[in-house]
Design an enzyme around this catalytic site. Structure first.
Site, PDB file in Angstrom:
ATOM      1  N   ASP A  86       0.830  -1.208   0.000  1.00 56.39           N
ATOM      2  CA  ASP A  86       0.000   0.000   0.000  1.00 56.39           C
ATOM      3  C   ASP A  86       0.866   1.260   0.000  1.00 56.39           C
ATOM      4  O   ASP A  86       0.482   2.298  -0.539  1.00 56.39           O
ATOM      5  CB  ASP A  86      -0.972   0.005   1.192  1.00 56.39           C
ATOM      6  CG  ASP A  86      -2.258   0.757   0.846  1.00 56.39           C
ATOM      7  OD1 ASP A  86      -2.723   0.630  -0.302  1.00 56.39           O
ATOM      8  OD2 ASP A  86      -2.783   1.480   1.698  1.00 56.39           O
ATOM      9  N   GLU A 141     -11.032   6.378  -1.965  1.00 57.53           N
ATOM     10  CA  GLU A 141     -10.996   6.808  -0.562  1.00 57.53           C
ATOM     11  C   GLU A 141     -12.117   6.154   0.252  1.00 57.53           C
ATOM     12  O   GLU A 141     -11.915   5.703   1.373  1.00 57.53           O
ATOM     13  CB  GLU A 141     -11.137   8.340  -0.474  1.00 57.53           C
ATOM     14  CG  GLU A 141     -10.011   9.111  -1.135  1.00 57.53           C
ATOM     15  CD  GLU A 141      -8.690   9.053  -0.368  1.00 57.53           C
ATOM     16  OE1 GLU A 141      -8.257   7.928  -0.028  1.00 57.53           O
ATOM     17  OE2 GLU A 141      -8.087  10.125  -0.135  1.00 57.53           O
ATOM     18  N   GLU A 170       0.297  10.840   5.316  1.00 52.76           N
ATOM     19  CA  GLU A 170       0.049   9.405   5.156  1.00 52.76           C
ATOM     20  C   GLU A 170       1.351   8.661   4.809  1.00 52.76           C
ATOM     21  O   GLU A 170       1.628   7.578   5.342  1.00 52.76           O
ATOM     22  CB  GLU A 170      -0.984   9.207   4.045  1.00 52.76           C
ATOM     23  CG  GLU A 170      -1.622   7.834   4.053  1.00 52.76           C
ATOM     24  CD  GLU A 170      -2.907   7.803   3.246  1.00 52.76           C
ATOM     25  OE1 GLU A 170      -3.828   8.585   3.554  1.00 52.76           O
ATOM     26  OE2 GLU A 170      -2.981   7.010   2.291  1.00 52.76           O
ATOM     27  N   GLU A 174      -9.677  -2.849  -6.155  1.00 51.54           N
ATOM     28  CA  GLU A 174      -9.603  -2.904  -4.693  1.00 51.54           C
ATOM     29  C   GLU A 174      -9.714  -4.354  -4.196  1.00 51.54           C
ATOM     30  O   GLU A 174      -8.980  -4.774  -3.314  1.00 51.54           O
ATOM     31  CB  GLU A 174     -10.697  -2.038  -4.057  1.00 51.54           C
ATOM     32  CG  GLU A 174     -10.450  -0.540  -4.167  1.00 51.54           C
ATOM     33  CD  GLU A 174      -9.297  -0.041  -3.298  1.00 51.54           C
ATOM     34  OE1 GLU A 174      -8.927  -0.701  -2.307  1.00 51.54           O
ATOM     35  OE2 GLU A 174      -8.751   1.036  -3.634  1.00 51.54           O
TER      36      GLU A 174
HETATM   37  C1  NSP Z   1      -5.326   0.208  -2.393  1.00 48.77           C
HETATM   38  C2  NSP Z   1      -5.713   1.452  -1.678  1.00 48.77           C
HETATM   39  N1  NSP Z   1      -6.966   1.946  -1.853  1.00 48.77           N
HETATM   40  C3  NSP Z   1      -7.293   3.088  -1.215  1.00 48.77           C
HETATM   41  C4  NSP Z   1      -6.453   3.709  -0.401  1.00 48.77           C
HETATM   42  C5  NSP Z   1      -6.930   4.944   0.318  1.00 48.77           C
HETATM   43  N2  NSP Z   1      -6.251   6.076  -0.141  1.00 48.77           N
HETATM   44  C6  NSP Z   1      -5.230   3.181  -0.257  1.00 48.77           C
HETATM   45  N3  NSP Z   1      -4.352   3.755   0.548  1.00 48.77           N
HETATM   46  N4  NSP Z   1      -4.865   2.032  -0.891  1.00 48.77           N
END
Ligand code: NSP
Length: 706
Positions: free
Chosen positions: A531, A625, A573, A695
């Site tokens: 991520d 998001e 973040e 996702e």
């Molecule tokens: C795969 C993924 N999807 C969404 C997000 C949220 N910004 C994230 N950090 N990573």
């Protein structure tokens, strides 16, 4: 009467049915229920209509007199009226040439009035739901036994009322329905109701009891648990039994005969006047409801506000009373049965109970009808109740109609918040066709501010009670109009439509394993490293959305500010990922993006292109998001067992202010979609789907699945 005859009776409404389609289904069904007792003796005539034999004789009313001059019985009256009613949509019958005397003609006209009024009873369903709401107001476990569920839409009203209850939070709502056939259809209803209940956060269970014959119904088939308040609802049962006359008779006639006709030992119930009817309704599982404050007190209060609802519920009872009366009259021919000797008392009691409270029939008018010598008692009562019913104003008519409408866009005048909310939720969870827009117009002069304040959102207040208090204002409201719009937004429609995929992305096993406290930490670390790479690729994408917002939106709505906030948060973040990776011993510099991640990042890159419209890019941004927000918020719910060391991660996306930020993005998106071309809307929807798929793949990858 044979089955065929009864079937033909149902089939005797073809024209009206085809005109009204589904909306009228219950309408006519109820009319049939209501008039059954009055009409069921005229099988021969209906049979002829149905089979096509002798249909020409329809106009020939003298034939229907069976050649017995001067002896036109109640039966004859109802037969002619029934026939005219069925044919009224095709052509009218001029009784002046029928050979009927003036008095006979008047009788037929009265009976016709009754039949016409009986049509209105179809909307009673919602009145009864409201009665159930009252009845279960203190119950925490509510069990509805619905004998013959259809769309089940009526239970959405109950659900709404139950979740809006402050004082006595509902623990569970169970609906058990009975099926003899159409099990699959019923299961579809169950699924829909379940998703509706979920959307309200209402614990709900749905069961189908399958019997091959209604006569096989036994109490123990319904799993009634201790502490449950059970309500039996059988709105459509009687109608469906029309095709099974033996069943109908068992349910219907035995009860009647036993209560009002049998004598000596055979007569097990001895009631008079209203009690006769109350007892009669016990047979339908309705007595409790009709006995409560709701029927005799609350509705009486409504009448002061000129509501037609009172007449309406009453009329349902009266229709059935008429059935009994007509039977009694037939049985006793010259005089009423002993228990009905006080027929005039009965009328005067009715008079008292209505007097001063019934809107259109109060005072003099009632007296006029009840005490006049015109016609026979049964004619007077038919006339009386047909008038009462004529003035009924079923308040749920429109929402019901709207729900059943197959349109994608519905515009209706609606008068109370309760209906609005229920309707919105029912529509929002309707799958076929998905609703695109609901426009609500409220009319009024007084209470303008109140109406303007009316939000069509979920409410904690018991909506059903307030609804009737407002009724006295209805007449005023109708004079001039103000408009309120409660739109079903495009995003809402999409989420409904793609609920499965959306749930797959927000309730993925990876997320559930965090929530259930059994996450494999190596999977978590995989996710963390991957991520981090994703978020790095996400930064330029969000920046591109910002640029597009600047160029593409009129900025009057502050799109740029909202998105800028998102860009700024990404800095934080990335720092968090570094810190978290250090904590878990994850070496970020050596992470190789896995296939799912690579593909997702490539997709993000494709969206950066200036050719991708702002609206389309914004949809992707909002979805990306929001999926994280919903997923991680799920891990923070009260009953979750998320390991303490993962709480911070969940907080990052699952916290409330991130939720608000996602809502702001959603508003931006909906505003854009509102003015977008069909082409852009189509692209945007496709983009949403791709995000959802990416996702899911991303979670799969983290979870160690391909
Ligand atoms: C795969 C993924 N999807 C969404 C997000 C949220 N910004 C994230 N950090 N990573």
């Amino acid at each position: 009467m044979s089955n065929d005859v009864l079937l033909s009776f149902v089939g005797g409404f073809p024209d009206k049915r085809s005109v009204c389609n589904n909306v009228c289904e219950s309408f006519y069904g109820a009319a049939i229920d209501g008039c059954y007792g009055l009409l069921n003796n005229y099988g021969n005539e209906f049979e002829r209509l149905h089979t096509g034999r002798k249909t020409e004789e329809v106009d020939d009313v003298t034939v229907l007199k069976n050649g017995v001059e001067g002896n036109f019985s109640t039966e004859d009256v109802m037969r002619v009226a029934g026939k005219m009613f069925i044919h009224s949509s095709r052509r009218s019958i001029d009784l002046s040439f029928s050979g009927l005397t003036l008095k006979e003609t008047q009788d037929v006209e009265l009976a016709l009035l009754l039949l016409a009024a009986a049509e209105k009873v179809g909307y009673r369903e919602f009145e009864w739901i409201q009665a159930i709401v009252e009845h279960v107001s203190k119950a925490k476990k509510v069990h509805i036994i619905d004998i013959g569920i259809k769309t089940g839409v009526q239970w959405t009203v109950l659900m709404q009322a139950l979740v809006s209850r402050y004082e006595c939070p509902i623990e569970i709502l169970k609906v058990t329905t009975v099926a003899t056939n159409e099990k699959r259809l019923i299961e579809g209803t169950g699924k829909w109701l379940l998703s509706f209940a979920q959307s309200l956060g209402l614990p709900f269970s749905f069961k189908v009891v399958v019997v091959s014959d209604m006569l096989d119904l036994k109490e123990n088939l319904f799993e009634v648990d201790v502490g449950e308040t059970v309500a039996v609802y059988a709105a459509t049962t009687l109608r469906s039994m029309l095709v099974m006359p033996n069943r109908f008779r068992t349910y219907n006639e035995k009860g009647i005969r036993n209560m009002v006709a049998a004598e000596g030992e055979e007569r097990r119930v001895r009631h008079v006047k209203f009690d006769v009817w109350r007892a009669f309704f016990v047979r339908y599982g309705m007595e409790e409801i009709l006995h409560t404050r709701y029927e005799w007190e609350m509705l009486a209060r409504q009448m002061e506000g000129n509501s037609g609802a009172f007449d309406f519920v009453k009329s349902v009872i009266k229709i059935h009373q008429l059935q009994v009366l007509s039977k009694l009259q037939d049985q006793a021919s010259t005089r009423f049965h002993p228990c009905m000797e006080s027929f005039d008392d009965y009328l005067s009691e009715l008079n008292e109970s209505f007097n001063g409270r019934c809107y259109n029939l109060s005072g003099d008018k009632i007296k006029e009808f009840v005490s006049s010598d015109a016609g026979t008692a049964i004619q007077r009562i038919i006339y009386y109740f047909s008038k009462v019913m004529k003035h009924s104003l079923p308040v749920y008519k429109r929402p019901l109609k709207a729900f059943r409408a197959r349109k994608k866009s519905i515009d209706l005048a609606i008068r109370s918040r309760a209906q609005g909310i229920s309707l919105m939720q029912a529509l929002a969870t309707r799958e076929n066709p998905p609703i695109e827009r609901l426009k609500i117009t409220a009319m009024g002069t007084t209470l303008r501010t109140k109406m303007e304040q009316t939000e069509f959102t979920r409410t904690k207040k018991p909506a059903f009670k307030t609804q009737f208090k407002k009724q006295q204002f209805y007449r005023n409201w109708l004079h001039s109009g103000i408009q309120m719009q409660a739109k079903i937004t495009v995003t809402e429609t999409w989420l409904r439509k793609h609920r499965h995929l959306y749930d797959g992305a927000t309730r993925h096993p990876f997320i559930r394993s965090i929530r259930d406290g059994n996450i494999d930490i190596s999977a978590f670390k995989t996710w963390l490293g991957q991520d981090y790479i994703f978020v790095r690729a996400f930064v330029p994408f969000v920046a591109s959305v910002l640029t597009k917002a600047y160029k593409g939106s009129d900025d009057a709505n502050g799109d740029v500010e909202v998105i800028l906030g998102g860009v700024a948060a990404l800095h934080d973040e990335i720092s968090w990922f570094k810190k978290e990776a250090f904590k878990w011993g994850v070496q970020l510099s050596s992470i190789v993006p896995q296939k799912a991640n690579q593909e997702y990042c490539r997709f993000l890159e494709s969206l950066i292109s200036p050719e991708v419209e702002y609206t389309v890019a914004a949809v992707a941004f909002w979805a990306i998001e929001t999926i994280y927000q919903e997923s991680f918020a799920h891990c923070l719910e009260d009953d979750s067992k998320t390991p303490p060391e993962l709480k911070e991660t969940c907080q990052r996306w699952g916290n409330e202010s991130f939720g608000e930020y996602c809502n702001s993005l959603r508003n931006i998106v909906d505003r854009q979609l509102e003015k977008a071309s069909d082409d852009v809307i189509t692209k945007a929807e496709a983009t949403l789907l791709r995000v959802l798929e990416h996702e899911v793949d991303f979670w799969n990858m983290s979870h160690g699945r391909t």
